[in-house]
Enzyme design. Structure first.
Site, PDB file in Angstrom:
ATOM      1  N   ASP A 401       0.848  -1.190   0.000  1.00 63.61           N
ATOM      2  CA  ASP A 401       0.000   0.000   0.000  1.00 63.61           C
ATOM      3  C   ASP A 401       0.892   1.252   0.000  1.00 63.61           C
ATOM      4  O   ASP A 401       1.895   1.273  -0.690  1.00 63.61           O
ATOM      5  CB  ASP A 401      -0.998  -0.073   1.153  1.00 63.61           C
ATOM      6  N   SER A 402       0.554   2.261   0.781  1.00 65.01           N
ATOM      7  CA  SER A 402       1.262   3.539   0.631  1.00 65.01           C
ATOM      8  C   SER A 402       2.685   3.530   1.170  1.00 65.01           C
ATOM      9  O   SER A 402       3.428   4.503   0.963  1.00 65.01           O
ATOM     10  CB  SER A 402       0.466   4.659   1.297  1.00 65.01           C
ATOM     11  N   THR A 403       3.113   2.477   1.870  1.00 67.09           N
ATOM     12  CA  THR A 403       4.503   2.443   2.330  1.00 67.09           C
ATOM     13  C   THR A 403       5.471   2.380   1.153  1.00 67.09           C
ATOM     14  O   THR A 403       6.634   2.767   1.280  1.00 67.09           O
ATOM     15  CB  THR A 403       4.763   1.241   3.258  1.00 67.09           C
TER      16      THR A 403
END
Length: 598
Positions: A401-403
């Site tokens: 995801d956004s990591t």
């Protein structure tokens, strides 16, 4: 889709396609193949099974898998529409927005319960067919117990003579039983030939010679082992009509091949006598459950008729025909080798990271994870030691995801798409679900607010090929960018484990990839969250939302204490929609505080 269900689906398609190819070859090239080749060609069906269910990841085939996936899942890269404004430096101030949740839902058209239903139905079918197989083998076991050994010296001497003629050296037990009306062969490790009761009285020694030659050729050709492989096919693909038809053809082709092997040992008079012997067993009935494990000389009237026709037209295989069969096998082998990687590539998603576990302390932190499945990984480079909660989940690869945006930013910097002093992009006016996204963004604000459109623009400008090279260089998880370029990191193809997250952060800070120092520094500044007396906290959250439910929460980062650093990654999962990146960060901060790290 569940990995196992995906494997079954893909292998079903490949196996069905291969069955059609084999049937076409047998029909179109019927006169260019030996009778035995018509049977042995079915062996190619085993290859897709091996390709599907063998754990290829342990054979280090990851790079080949990713290459084939890049061919199979090619996506046209959309042109970038971003505009940049010069002269904006990455922020150096701590930014607590990095702990907030900015996520959009990934919509899956087919609910998970549909996949679970299909899988449950498949498992029920498998259990039923396994039960049938167990019952059939139990019947064979009972037959062995109740059968009586044949003590007729002439019959036993005839069997030994036939064994020598066929070239079988194993000890084969000859027994009689009233449970069958046609001779059958059973036993892989201890072979048996079962004769119907009073066969010695009803048949002449010459006729029994042909029976023994037929059954011994089943042993020599390992047909009993093939029977169990066929049953495995039936168990796995019980729902596939192509497989049912193929298995029926295999059994018939097996008998034709066995007949041909016997005829090779006889003269023309023997052909006629052998044919008459087979006719005597036409439509002899025995329990159909035995048919799949115990080949025999008998069969239905229709099968016997076709076999007699083949015997009547039999001639020994010419050298040319044998070479034609070998060429056909070679060509089909190439086709199968091309099909097998498709099964392997699609159905082997590299879901587990191979971690040695050296110098690792496994601890119980379950009290922090109430209501969540999760894992926490802490790495202390000064001791070269890992502290891990939940051994299995720490190795499980899932969507970052956004990591992933930490590295998306780094790749954009390295590609000169943006720079430390030139990294602002103009909002295109499209209305996004968060007001914070509906404005111009720079690297720091884009990371802190997790602005999807910013990194989608930079990814497009960097390009899929260059991104793939970067992901391969740093060995980011499964390195799989086969998903859509705008969302491959968002519950899609790209996956990474908590352990790998920690390892990558350590390599990032130490710049083990020889990237430009100013680019590493720019990324570090952009993910600075908080500064306290005992250290500086860096990190990035990530939340995976599917059909409106937050099912996957990440927080990855590190604590810089000046003379030492600690790298961490936490992942939480919850099917009720409560797995937020902010919640993962809250749990991580509690653990770090408890460990007196931050």
């Amino acid at each position: 889709m569940d990995t196992m269900l995906l494997r079954i689906l893909v292998s079903t398609i490949v196996v069905s396609l291969l069955i059609v190819i084999i049937l076409l070859i047998k029909k179109l090239l019927n006169n260019h193949m030996t009778v035995k080749a018509h049977y042995h060609i079915w062996y190619f069906l085993c290859i897709p099974i091996l390709a599907t269910f063998i754990p290829w990841n342990y054979f280090r085939l990851g790079e080949g898998t990713r290459y084939f996936k890049s061919l199979l899942f090619f996506h046209r890269d959309a042109p970038s529409k971003s505009e940049r404004i010069n002269g904006v430096d990455a922020s150096q101030a701590p930014n607590s927005d990095l702990l907030h949740d900015f996520t959009v839902s990934v919509n899956k058209s087919t609910p998970d319960f549909v996949y679970h239903t299909f899988f449950t139905v498949w498992v029920i079918g498998v259990v039923l067919f396994v039960g049938t197989a167990v019952y059939s083998n139990y019947q064979i076991y009972q037959m062995k117990k109740s059968a009586a050994a044949v003590h007729n010296q002439k019959l036993n001497e005839l069997l030994e003579a036939c064994k020598e003629l066929v070239g079988v050296k194993r000890n084969i037990r000859l027994q009689e039983t009233s449970l069958i009306t046609s001779p059958i062969t059973v036993g892989i490790f201890q072979p048996y030939i079962f004769l119907p009761s009073k066969t010695g009285e009803a048949f002449s020694l010459n006729e029994l010679k042909y029976v023994f030659l037929h059954e011994l050729h089943h042993h020599k050709s390992k047909d009993l082992f093939v029977n169990y492989v066929m049953w495995l096919f039936r168990i796995i693909y019980w729902f596939n009509p192509f497989v049912w038809y193929a298995l029926k053809r295999i059994r018939f082709d097996r008998e034709l091949a066995c007949d041909a092997s016997v005829l090779d040992l006889l003269d023309e008079i023997g052909y006629i006598e052998y044919g008459h012997t087979i006719i005597r067993f036409a439509d002899k009935k025995y329990d159909r459950t035995l048919e799949h494990f115990a080949p025999g000389i008998g069969g239905t009237k229709k099968q016997i008729t076709q076999r007699i026709q083949c015997i009547a037209s039999f001639s020994s295989d010419s050298l040319l025909l044998k070479w034609k069969s070998k060429v056909i096998f070679a060509v089909l082998g190439i086709v199968v080798l091309l099909l097998a990687p498709i099964t392997t590539v699609i159905a082997s998603p590299d879901n587990v990271y191979r971690f040695s576990g050296n110098n690792t302390v496994y601890e119980n932190l379950s009290s922090y994870f109430k209501g969540y499945k999760g894992s926490f990984v802490l790495y202390d480079p000064s001791k070269n030691q890992y502290q891990i909660y939940n051994r299995e989940m720490s190795k499980q690869r899932i969507s970052p995801d956004s990591t992933y945006k930490i590295y998306s930013a780094l790749f954009a910097l390295e590609s000169n798409v943006i720079s430390a002093n030139n990294n602002e992009q103009v909002w295109d006016g499209k209305i996004y679900p968060y007001s914070e996204w509906n404005q111009n963004q720079n690297l720091a604000t884009a990371l802190s607010r997790s602005v999807n459109w910013y990194f989608q623009n930079t990814d497009r400008e960097v390009g899929r090929k260059q991104l793939q090279d970067y992901f391969h260089k740093i060995k980011y998880g499964n390195e799989d960018l086969s998903g859509n370029l705008d969302s491959y990191w968002m519950e899609s193809s790209l996956k990474i484990s908590p352990i790998e997250q920690v390892q990558l952060l350590s390599q990032l800070v130490e710049n083990q990839w020889d990237f430009k120092a100013e680019n590493i520094k720019a990324v570090k500044k952009a993910i600075l969250i908080d500064v306290q007396k005992n250290g500086r906290l860096y990190g990035k959250t990530g939340t995976g939302m599917i059909n409106g439910k937050n099912v996957n929460g990440w927080f990855v980062g590190f604590v810089d204490k000046g003379d030492e650093s600690f790298y961490f990654a936490i992942n939480i999962q919850n099917m009720n929609g409560q797995a937020l990146g902010s919640k993962a960060a809250e749990i991580a901060k509690q653990i770090l505080h408890h460990k007196k790290i931050y």
